[in-house]
Design a protein around this motif. Structure first.
Motif, PDB file in Angstrom:
ATOM      1  N   UNK A 186      33.405  57.572  45.438  1.00 31.07           N
ATOM      2  CA  UNK A 186      32.953  55.943  45.407  1.00 31.07           C
ATOM      3  C   UNK A 186      33.006  54.973  44.733  1.00 31.07           C
ATOM      4  N   UNK A 187      32.895  55.404  43.191  1.00 33.12           N
ATOM      5  CA  UNK A 187      33.057  54.132  42.592  1.00 33.12           C
ATOM      6  C   UNK A 187      34.438  53.842  42.165  1.00 33.12           C
ATOM      7  N   UNK A 188      35.436  55.120  42.459  1.00 32.85           N
ATOM      8  CA  UNK A 188      36.965  54.526  42.262  1.00 32.85           C
ATOM      9  C   UNK A 188      37.417  54.228  43.642  1.00 32.85           C
ATOM     10  N   UNK A 189      36.967  54.461  44.911  1.00 34.02           N
ATOM     11  CA  UNK A 189      37.283  54.277  46.001  1.00 34.02           C
ATOM     12  C   UNK A 189      36.552  52.435  46.124  1.00 34.02           C
ATOM     13  N   UNK A 190      35.704  52.033  45.952  1.00 30.95           N
ATOM     14  CA  UNK A 190      35.531  50.417  45.902  1.00 30.95           C
ATOM     15  C   UNK A 190      36.364  49.556  44.690  1.00 30.95           C
ATOM     16  N   UNK A 191      36.610  50.294  44.135  1.00 34.67           N
ATOM     17  CA  UNK A 191      37.656  49.465  43.039  1.00 34.67           C
ATOM     18  C   UNK A 191      38.843  49.401  43.847  1.00 34.67           C
ATOM     19  N   UNK A 192      39.175  50.620  44.308  1.00 32.15           N
ATOM     20  CA  UNK A 192      40.764  50.467  45.244  1.00 32.15           C
ATOM     21  C   UNK A 192      40.561  49.196  46.411  1.00 32.15           C
ATOM     22  N   UNK A 193      39.268  49.541  46.789  1.00 26.37           N
ATOM     23  CA  UNK A 193      39.332  48.546  48.272  1.00 26.37           C
ATOM     24  C   UNK A 193      39.227  46.850  48.122  1.00 26.37           C
ATOM     25  N   UNK A 194      38.115  46.426  46.654  1.00 20.57           N
ATOM     26  CA  UNK A 194      38.571  45.611  45.797  1.00 20.57           C
ATOM     27  C   UNK A 194      39.267  45.006  44.863  1.00 20.57           C
ATOM     28  N   UNK A 195      40.115  45.918  44.629  1.00 13.74           N
ATOM     29  CA  UNK A 195      42.094  45.179  44.932  1.00 13.74           C
ATOM     30  C   UNK A 195      42.722  45.122  45.269  1.00 13.74           C
ATOM     31  N   UNK A 196      42.355  45.719  46.240  1.00 12.57           N
ATOM     32  CA  UNK A 196      43.595  45.350  48.036  1.00 12.57           C
ATOM     33  C   UNK A 196      42.643  43.741  48.530  1.00 12.57           C
ATOM     34  N   UNK A 197      41.538  43.503  48.660  1.00 17.17           N
ATOM     35  CA  UNK A 197      41.097  42.536  48.635  1.00 17.17           C
ATOM     36  C   UNK A 197      41.456  40.975  47.942  1.00 17.17           C
ATOM     37  N   UNK A 198      41.722  41.164  46.098  1.00 13.62           N
ATOM     38  CA  UNK A 198      41.654  40.584  45.546  1.00 13.62           C
ATOM     39  C   UNK A 198      43.199  40.213  45.784  1.00 13.62           C
ATOM     40  N   UNK A 199      44.055  41.400  46.306  1.00 16.35           N
ATOM     41  CA  UNK A 199      45.447  41.244  46.015  1.00 16.35           C
ATOM     42  C   UNK A 199      46.602  40.653  47.418  1.00 16.35           C
ATOM     43  N   UNK A 200      45.364  40.677  48.467  1.00 16.27           N
ATOM     44  CA  UNK A 200      44.863  39.387  49.817  1.00 16.27           C
ATOM     45  C   UNK A 200      45.232  38.321  49.039  1.00 16.27           C
ATOM     46  N   UNK A 201      44.713  38.232  48.702  1.00 14.55           N
ATOM     47  CA  UNK A 201      43.762  36.335  48.090  1.00 14.55           C
ATOM     48  C   UNK A 201      45.473  35.751  47.714  1.00 14.55           C
ATOM     49  N   UNK A 202      45.914  36.851  46.547  1.00  8.79           N
ATOM     50  CA  UNK A 202      47.106  35.831  45.671  1.00  8.79           C
ATOM     51  C   UNK A 202      48.059  36.203  46.527  1.00  8.79           C
ATOM     52  N   UNK A 203      48.036  36.827  48.285  1.00  7.88           N
ATOM     53  CA  UNK A 203      49.886  36.814  48.470  1.00  7.88           C
ATOM     54  C   UNK A 203      49.585  34.764  48.865  1.00  7.88           C
ATOM     55  N   UNK A 204      47.815  34.889  49.377  1.00  5.77           N
ATOM     56  CA  UNK A 204      48.419  33.414  50.442  1.00  5.77           C
ATOM     57  C   UNK A 204      48.975  32.198  49.332  1.00  5.77           C
ATOM     58  N   UNK A 205      48.397  32.231  48.387  1.00 11.13           N
ATOM     59  CA  UNK A 205      49.333  31.565  47.012  1.00 11.13           C
ATOM     60  C   UNK A 205      50.244  31.813  46.537  1.00 11.13           C
ATOM     61  N   UNK A 206      51.522  31.188  45.539  1.00 13.37           N
ATOM     62  CA  UNK A 206      52.065  31.033  45.075  1.00 13.37           C
ATOM     63  C   UNK A 206      52.313  30.864  43.805  1.00 13.37           C
ATOM     64  N   UNK A 207      51.840  31.081  43.255  1.00 17.32           N
ATOM     65  CA  UNK A 207      50.621  31.031  41.154  1.00 17.32           C
ATOM     66  C   UNK A 207      52.786  30.588  40.678  1.00 17.32           C
ATOM     67  N   UNK A 208      52.641  30.358  39.328  1.00 14.26           N
ATOM     68  CA  UNK A 208      53.617  30.165  38.483  1.00 14.26           C
ATOM     69  C   UNK A 208      53.987  31.358  37.933  1.00 14.26           C
ATOM     70  N   UNK A 209      55.611  32.265  38.322  1.00 12.92           N
ATOM     71  CA  UNK A 209      55.820  33.085  37.297  1.00 12.92           C
ATOM     72  C   UNK A 209      55.844  32.976  35.576  1.00 12.92           C
ATOM     73  N   UNK A 210      55.541  33.980  34.321  1.00 13.47           N
ATOM     74  CA  UNK A 210      57.070  33.597  33.101  1.00 13.47           C
ATOM     75  C   UNK A 210      56.944  34.906  33.021  1.00 13.47           C
ATOM     76  N   UNK A 211      57.633  35.432  31.568  1.00 15.96           N
ATOM     77  CA  UNK A 211      58.022  36.295  30.970  1.00 15.96           C
ATOM     78  C   UNK A 211      56.592  36.927  30.801  1.00 15.96           C
ATOM     79  N   UNK A 212      56.181  38.151  30.952  1.00 13.73           N
ATOM     80  CA  UNK A 212      55.579  39.231  30.430  1.00 13.73           C
ATOM     81  C   UNK A 212      55.602  40.221  30.053  1.00 13.73           C
ATOM     82  N   UNK A 213      54.876  40.096  29.201  1.00 14.53           N
ATOM     83  CA  UNK A 213      55.124  41.782  28.319  1.00 14.53           C
ATOM     84  C   UNK A 213      54.605  43.226  29.296  1.00 14.53           C
ATOM     85  N   UNK A 214      53.754  42.492  29.929  1.00 13.53           N
ATOM     86  CA  UNK A 214      52.718  43.206  30.783  1.00 13.53           C
ATOM     87  C   UNK A 214      51.921  44.221  30.562  1.00 13.53           C
ATOM     88  N   UNK A 215      52.602  44.931  29.049  1.00 10.91           N
ATOM     89  CA  UNK A 215      51.140  46.010  29.231  1.00 10.91           C
ATOM     90  C   UNK A 215      50.945  45.989  27.592  1.00 10.91           C
TER      91      UNK A 215
END
Length: 346
Positions: A186-215
Motif C-alpha cells: 500500500x505504501x509503494x502504491x501510494x508513492x506511485x500515485x503521488x508521483x503521477x499527481x506531481x508529474x501531471x502538475x509539472x506537465x502543465x508548465x515549462x520550467x527551464x532545462x539545464x544540463x544535469x548529471x542526473x545521478x
C-alpha cells in the motif's frame, strides 16, 4: 558490479595494448557499484602509471564519455575525463563491453568519507557551473531530454506489485523481495500515485532545462587523498529542470555524518542563491524512489543470477524505507509543497 565478469584478463590486456597503447603489468578487478552492467578495474602499466578501466555492458550512450570530456575541456575541474585511444576515440570495443580508460584517482566516495564544509561548497560550485554552462546544440541535442515526466518506472513498479506472490520462488533473495513488497504494497502504491499527481502538475508548465548529471548520489562523488573533489559516472546525463540534480542534496542519498538541512546549507553556499521549484523537487525525489524499486525488482525478480550483487541490490531497495531515508525526505518535500500552496510556513 560486485562480481568479476566472465572475461579473461589477457583479453583486457590485449585491448589496452592495441587500442590505448598501454602495456599493462597488472589488471585488478574492483568490486564496486550497484550497476550490474558495469565492471571496473585498476590497471598498472609496466612504467608504473595507474589507470582506471571501466567496462560498460548493455545500453551505451556515447554522451557518457563525450560529455565529461567536454566539461573538462571547458574548465570544470571536478571532472575526470576519459583518455583517448590511439585513433582518437573515447572508448574501445571489448567483446560485449565498451572499454573506457581514465587516469586512476586514488580516493573514496561519499558513502565512505564525510565531505568537509569546503568540499560541500565545492560540490555546489561545480554543479552550478555545470547547470549554467553554455552547452552547444550539438551536445544538448544528443542528450536525452525530460519531456513528459514519463511513467516508465511507475508502470514497472505497478507490474511487480501486481504479480507479487503469483509464482513459486527458490532463490532466497527473491523470497525476501516478495515478502518485502507484500508488507509495503500500500505504501509503494501510494508513492506511485503521488508521483503521477506531481508529474501531471509539472506537465502543465515549462520550467527551464539545464544540463544535469542526473545521478549525483554519494557513490558518484569521489574525494582523493589530497581532498580534491570529483563528480564521476556520467552514464545518464539529461537536459532537465535543475531540481533533477538538486533533489539529491538533503535527499538522504548516502552522504554521511551530516543531517539533511546541513547538507543543503553547506551546498548552497557554493551553488549560490537560486529559486527552487518545490513541485519539481518533490517529484524527482518520489520518482527516484520508484525508479529504485522498479530497477532493483527487475534485477532481483527477473533473473536467477544471485550472488553479492543481488544482496547489495536488496539492501539498497530496503534502505529507502528506513527512518530518515529517501521516502521520509520525499514526504518532507511534499509537506513543504502543501504548506506553500496553503500559505503556511513549513
Amino acid at each position: 558490479m560486485l562480481e568479476k565478469p566472465d572475461l579473461q584478463d589477457e583479453k583486457i590486456c590485449a585491448c589496452l595494448r592495441e587500442e590505448f597503447g598501454i602495456d599493462a603489468a597488472h589488471v585488478t578487478f574492483l568490486p564496486l557499484g550497484a550497476d550490474r552492467n558495469t565492471a571496473v578495474y585498476r590497471v598498472v602499466a609496466h612504467d608504473g602509471t595507474p589507470y582506471f578501466l571501466k567496462l560498460r555492458g548493455g545500453t551505451f550512450d556515447e554522451m557518457s564519455v563525450a560529455l565529461p570530456r567536454f566539461l573538462s575541456d571547458h574548465g570544470v575541474k571536478q571532472i575526470i575525463a576519459p583518455l583517448l585511444t590511439q585513433t582518437g576515440q573515447l572508448r574501445a570495443e571489448l567483446d560485449a563491453f565498451r572499454a573506457i580508460l581514465y587516469p586512476f584517482v586514488e580516493g573514496r566516495d561519499g558513502y565512505e568519507v564525510a565531505l568537509s564544509e569546503r568540499q560541500w561548497g565545492e560540490f555546489g560550485t561545480a554543479l552550478k557551473k555545470i547547470h549554467t554552462l553554455d552547452v552547444p546544440r550539438t551536445v544538448t541535442d544528443a542528450i536525452r531530454r525530460e519531456k513528459t515526466y514519463a511513467p516508465r518506472w511507475r508502470e514497472t513498479g505497478r507490474v511487480f506489485l501486481g504479480r507479487n506472490g503469483d509464482r513459486e520462488l527458490d532463490d532466497p533473495v527473491a523470497v525476501k523481495v516478495t515478502a518485502f513488497l507484500s508488507a509495503n504494497h500500500d505504501a509503494i502504491l501510494a508513492l506511485v500515485e503521488r508521483t503521477e499527481e506531481l508529474a501531471r502538475s509539472l506537465q502543465a508548465h515549462s520550467p527551464d532545462y539545464v544540463l544535469c548529471h542526473s545521478d549525483v548520489h554519494a557513490g558518484n562523488v569521489l574525494i582523493d587523498a589530497a581532498g580534491a573533489f570529483y563528480i564521476v559516472d556520467w552514464d545518464d546525463p539529461m537536459m532537465a529542470p535543475k531540481e533533477r540534480d538538486l533533489m539529491f542534496i538533503g535527499g538522504a542519498q548516502g552522504f554521511i555524518s551530516r543531517g539533511a538541512e546541513e547538507e543543503e546549507r553547506l551546498f548552497y553556499r557554493g551553488y549560490g542563491p537560486t529559486e527552487i521549484d518545490p513541485t519539481a523537487l518533490a517529484y524527482y525525489r518520489y520518482e527516484r524512489i520508484i525508479e529504485d524499486i522498479a530497477v532493483f525488482c527487475e534485477q532481483l525478480l527477473s533473473t536467477t543470477d544471485g550472488g553479492e550483487d543481488c544482496e547489495r541490490s536488496l539492501h539498497y531497495l530496503m534502505s529507502n524505507f528506513l527512518p530518515g531515508g529517501t521516502i521520509e525526505r520525499a514526504y518532507k518535500s511534499d509537506t513543504e509543497l502543501e504548506n506553500l500552496s496553503t500559505g503556511e510556513l513549513p
